[in-house]
Design an enzyme around this catalytic site. Structure first.
Site, mmCIF file in Angstrom:
data_model
loop_
_atom_site.group_PDB
_atom_site.id
_atom_site.type_symbol
_atom_site.label_atom_id
_atom_site.label_comp_id
_atom_site.label_asym_id
_atom_site.label_seq_id
_atom_site.Cartn_x
_atom_site.Cartn_y
_atom_site.Cartn_z
ATOM 1 N N ASP A 1 0.659 -1.095 0.039
ATOM 2 C CA ASP A 1 -0.292 0.013 0.111
ATOM 3 C C ASP A 1 0.815 1.238 -0.035
ATOM 4 O O ASP A 1 2.072 1.237 -0.017
ATOM 5 C CB ASP A 1 -0.962 0.060 1.158
ATOM 6 N N ILE A 2 0.104 2.346 0.274
ATOM 7 C CA ILE A 2 0.790 3.831 0.266
ATOM 8 C C ILE A 2 2.064 3.723 1.301
ATOM 9 O O ILE A 2 2.923 4.440 1.036
ATOM 10 C CB ILE A 2 0.057 4.652 0.132
#
Length: 130
Positions: free
Chosen positions: A18-19
């Site tokens: 994810d980010i």
């Protein structure tokens, strides 16, 4: 745990992160499922064939305890053992990072079975030689 029945080594792919740069929580379920299917194959059991025969093995509940994060490029082991609990087959699955043997995830996956659309008492699990 010393009594694992099966283990498989996998590697984190960039797109699974994810980010924050860590494996997204939902991805861990895919790792666990892949390990269960590979375990069945190691026992000469085809999940596809069972399904075609009207024997449906289905997850009814998953508990996941996240301990440490995996990141892109990490190699890891999914290790599992099983137990019968009433009508359910329970998979206890742990994920360890290879580089430092750190426990990253502990999971309990409860599986039930239907045959020809009817919930069973789990007899099929006894016949699969797991």
């Amino acid at each position: 745990m010393q009594d694992y029945l099966f283990e498989i080594q996998l590697k984190v792919r960039d797109y699974e992160c994810d980010i924050q740069g860590i494996v997204n929580n939902a991805v861990y379920q895919s790792y666990l499922e892949h390990a269960r299917h590979e375990y069945l194959q190691s026992k000469s059991i085809s999940f596809k064939q069972l399904t075609e025969e009207g024997k449906m093995l289905m997850v009814s509940r998953i508990e996941m305890d996240f301990k440490r994060s995996l990141t892109s490029g990490d190699s890891f082991l999914v290790k599992l053992k099983i137990a019968r609990q009433g009508i359910k087959l329970i998979f206890f699955e742990d994920i360890y990072r290879v580089s430092d043997q750190a426990l990253c995830l502990k999971a309990k996956v409860e599986v039930i079975a239907q045959i020809d659309g009817k919930l069973t008492r789990g007899e099929i699990f006894d016949t699969l030689n797991l």
